[in-house]
Write a protein that holds these residues in place. Structure first.
Motif, PDB file in Angstrom:
ATOM      1  N   ILE A 156       0.894  -1.151  -0.027  1.00 31.66           N
ATOM      2  CA  ILE A 156      -0.088   0.016  -0.045  1.00 31.66           C
ATOM      3  C   ILE A 156       0.889   1.226  -0.155  1.00 31.66           C
ATOM      4  CG2 ILE A 156      -1.738   1.361   1.439  1.00 31.66           C
ATOM      5  CD1 ILE A 156      -2.771  -1.058  -0.141  1.00 31.66           C
ATOM      6  N   GLY A 216     -10.128   0.269   3.821  1.00 31.91           N
ATOM      7  CA  GLY A 216      -9.415   0.972   2.715  1.00 31.91           C
ATOM      8  C   GLY A 216      -9.927   2.315   2.487  1.00 31.91           C
ATOM      9  N   THR A 238      -6.906   2.916   7.059  1.00 32.90           N
ATOM     10  CA  THR A 238      -6.111   2.951   5.750  1.00 32.90           C
ATOM     11  C   THR A 238      -4.807   2.487   6.385  1.00 32.90           C
ATOM     12  OG1 THR A 238      -5.057   4.120   3.898  1.00 32.90           O
ATOM     13  CG2 THR A 238      -5.744   5.232   5.680  1.00 32.90           C
ATOM     14  N   SER A 280     -16.581  -0.864   1.362  1.00 35.95           N
ATOM     15  CA  SER A 280     -15.097  -1.178   0.711  1.00 35.95           C
ATOM     16  C   SER A 280     -15.053  -0.596  -0.445  1.00 35.95           C
ATOM     17  CB  SER A 280     -15.158  -2.751   1.034  1.00 35.95           C
ATOM     18  OG  SER A 280     -13.769  -3.135   0.494  1.00 35.95           O
ATOM     19  N   LEU A 283     -10.684  -1.751  -2.091  1.00 34.25           N
ATOM     20  CA  LEU A 283      -9.548  -2.267  -1.235  1.00 34.25           C
ATOM     21  C   LEU A 283      -9.383  -3.954  -1.727  1.00 34.25           C
ATOM     22  CD1 LEU A 283      -8.029  -2.954   1.428  1.00 34.25           C
ATOM     23  CD2 LEU A 283      -9.993  -3.391   2.671  1.00 34.25           C
TER      24      LEU A 283
END
Length: 443
Positions: A156, A216, A238, A280, A283
């Motif tokens: 990420i 996310g 996150t 979501s 994600l």
């Protein structure tokens, strides 16, 4: 087809890029390609021209045939594309992807090329700084599987911890890095992003006093929209420190701190439970198809009975292609990311105990969203280069323009899946008919 006659590969003379091109393609090329070795093929009046400037650029193409080798040479400055803006190279993708017909070379042709290019001496040139290691090497270096929280955080960070100022220019004021929802061609990007958040909120049937978990959450756009317009209490999580910092500042600036929070946290570490709704948005692409059961099972456990889940994610168009992305995307954009098909997403959701109520494909909406981001990058090119570096800016131009073409060609899709958590005896709080506006208005 014209029989190829290499420049004396049989008598010691080197092969050229033109030899390679003619060996692996059929028909007319859609653009002009030139090279340091005298290659000049394709229409002379083409609006787009590719130039391989030196032997190192050719070596990139030979050591990694396809998109990855082209990207390496381009990012290192050994391959130039004329007639397009680096922030918006969409036209080049159109010409390359839809206009080049390839063929499998014969064994004799491969042998001639290998001799003409002296492939036995070939070594991979230095890689661009933006490139992540191959998957097998990432696993060796971290000594952990892709499902680990450490590896997830690194993946990420690679994509999102670039520069908030860079993303502000590319994404616009909404700071939404997911597919927008357009009602017409006349919609601006900001209107379409607001409509997306509102569509998610309506599908989740958000009402004042409800509790929302946004996994996310990115820069907190859904969290802030839900609190501001629907009166809920929302937690967003996150793995990007940059996103969490920006989102927290935006929440405080908007006066929403009493009901909104964004945490720098893995979604699997959220301690609260019994949420009325979970969103979501973007994600699932990072989860990995094999991990869908655990992912949806975890979200199912966090929902209260009767609660709703809205899962918004990029998918493959079918089950024919593998889940792993192309090498360029895996190395430069989404390390460890995977894309399943709509049926895999919906099937895993069902198997986790959810009842899927609705599925909507927003494929062309994402193509239009990406076109807007590319235009933003082009318009703010000098700032983005100063902020993140030319290599990173070029990566994002390649990725977004290529993705736009992929959605238009129906190689990729974007599905919103709405599901509910039924009671132990099958009780459902879902109404007889959908209770949301399929195209909510925006201010």
């Amino acid at each position: 087809m014209v029989e190829l006659r290499f420049h004396g590969t049989g008598d010691g003379h080197p092969a050229t890029l033109g030899d390679l091109i003619h060996t692996v393609t059929t028909g007319e090329l859609p653009m002009r390609i030139t090279a340091f070795d005298g290659t000049d093929v394709g229409p002379q009046d083409s609006p787009v021209r590719i130039e391989v400037k030196n032997r190192r650029g050719l070596d990139y193409l030979l050591t990694a045939p396809g998109d990855l080798g082209i990207a390496r040479a381009y990012l290192m400055g050994d391959l130039e594309v004329y007639g397009i803006h680096p922030g918006n190279p969409y036209q080049a993708f159109q010409l390359l992807k839809s206009g080049v017909s390839t063929r499998r070379p014969k064994a004799r042709e491969i042998a001639d090329l290998a001799k003409g290019f002296e492939l036995h001496k070939l070594r991979t040139p230095p890689l661009p700084a933006q490139e992540a290691p191959a998957r097998w090497r990432r696993r060796l270096e971290t000594k952990v599987p892709a499902t680990s929280k450490l590896r997830a955080a690194r993946a990420i960070s690679h994509h999102y911890d670039v520069s908030n100022a860079f993303y502000e220019k590319v994404l616009g004021p909404s700071m939404a890095y997911t597919c927008a929802v357009y009602a017409s061609d006349a919609d601006t990007l900001e209107q379409a992003q607001e409509r997306k958040f509102d569509l998610v909120a309506q599908k989740l049937a958000l009402k004042p006093g409800m509790r929302l978990l946004d996994v996310g959450c990115g820069w907190g756009g859904m969290v802030r929209h839900a609190v501001k317009h629907y009166g809920v209490t929302a937690i967003g999580v996150t793995l990007s420190k940059e996103q969490a910092s920006w989102a927290s500042a935006a929440i405080e600036r908007d006066g929403l701190s009493d009901h909104a929070e964004v945490r720098h946290l893995d979604y699997r570490d959220v301690p609260e439970a019994d949420f009325d709704a979970i969103s979501s948005i973007g994600l699932t692409e990072h989860i990995g198809v094999r991990n869908y059961p655990a992912y949806f099972g975890y979200l199912h456990g966090k929902l209260a009975e009767g609660g709703r889940l809205l899962n918004h994610c990029i998918t493959r168009a079918d089950n024919k292609a593998g889940a792993r992305p192309e090498p360029f995307t895996d190395r430069y954009v989404f390390p460890d990311g995977e894309l399943g098909s709509p049926s895999q997403v919906i099937g895993a959701c069902h198997d986790a105990g959810f009842e899927v109520q609705h599925d909507e494909n927003l494929r062309l909406h994402y193509a239009k969203t990406l076109a807007a981001w590319c235009q933003n990058l082009q318009d703010s090119w000098d700032f983005c280069v100063d902020e993140a570096g030319e290599g990173t800016a070029k990566v994002w131009g390649l990725y977004m323009a290529g993705s736009q073409f992929s959605f238009e060609a129906n190689w990729l899709q974007l599905h919103q899946v709405l599901a509910t958590k039924v009671g132990p005896e099958g009780q459902s709080s879902y109404p007889w008919r959908p209770d949301w506006d399929p195209s909510p208005s925006v201010s």
